[in-house]
Scaffold this motif. Structure first.
Motif, PDB file in Angstrom:
ATOM      1  N   PRO A 193      42.365  42.316  46.487  1.00 21.89           N
ATOM      2  CA  PRO A 193      41.234  41.665  47.160  1.00 21.89           C
ATOM      3  C   PRO A 193      40.493  40.649  46.282  1.00 21.89           C
ATOM      4  O   PRO A 193      39.380  40.263  46.612  1.00 21.89           O
ATOM      5  CB  PRO A 193      40.324  42.848  47.474  1.00 21.89           C
ATOM      6  N   ARG A 220      34.444  35.456  52.072  1.00 21.64           N
ATOM      7  CA  ARG A 220      33.728  36.448  52.879  1.00 21.64           C
ATOM      8  C   ARG A 220      34.513  36.753  54.158  1.00 21.64           C
ATOM      9  O   ARG A 220      34.685  37.920  54.528  1.00 21.64           O
ATOM     10  CB  ARG A 220      32.330  35.926  53.195  1.00 21.64           C
ATOM     11  N   ASP A 250      37.481  38.953  53.387  1.00 20.48           N
ATOM     12  CA  ASP A 250      37.171  40.181  52.643  1.00 20.48           C
ATOM     13  C   ASP A 250      37.705  40.137  51.215  1.00 20.48           C
ATOM     14  O   ASP A 250      38.267  41.122  50.715  1.00 20.48           O
ATOM     15  CB  ASP A 250      37.693  41.428  53.367  1.00 20.48           C
TER      16      ASP A 250
END
Length: 101
Positions: A33, A64, A67
């Motif tokens: 991530p 954003r 994620d």
């Protein structure tokens, strides 16, 4: 909202914004991530027009939406987040601590 003129070029690992025949870029390394921002390059003749900040806002919005957590290795991004601590939710917790966010 992301800027429609800025495009992600995953093959080159960079966000790109064409301006007046030049190309401003934010380079990155993506390892979900995490999105490590390594460099922001704005041609000298385009400096002072808010282009780097425009790119930063786009990258933050995109991270954003996807994620992703930003690792702001790039000095410009580190400084940008310090000026915009309200955007720190997308910064990796380790970097929040380093930057005092």
């Amino acid at each position: 909202m992301t800027d429609p003129e800025i495009r992600d070029n995953p093959d080159r690992h960079q966000y790109e914004l064409p301006v007046d025949g030049d190309l401003a870029v934010v380079t990155y390394n993506l390892s979900p991530p995490n999105l490590m921002i390594t460099e922001t390059l704005v041609p000298q003749r385009l400096e002072g027009r808010g282009i780097a900040s425009r790119l930063a806002r786009h990258v933050v919005d995109d991270a954003r939406a996807r994620d992703l957590l930003i690792l702001p290795v790039c000095p410009f991004f580190s400084a940008w987040f310090q000026k915009h601590p309200d955007q720190a939710d997308v910064v990796h917790p380790t970097y929040r601590g380093i930057l005092g966010l």
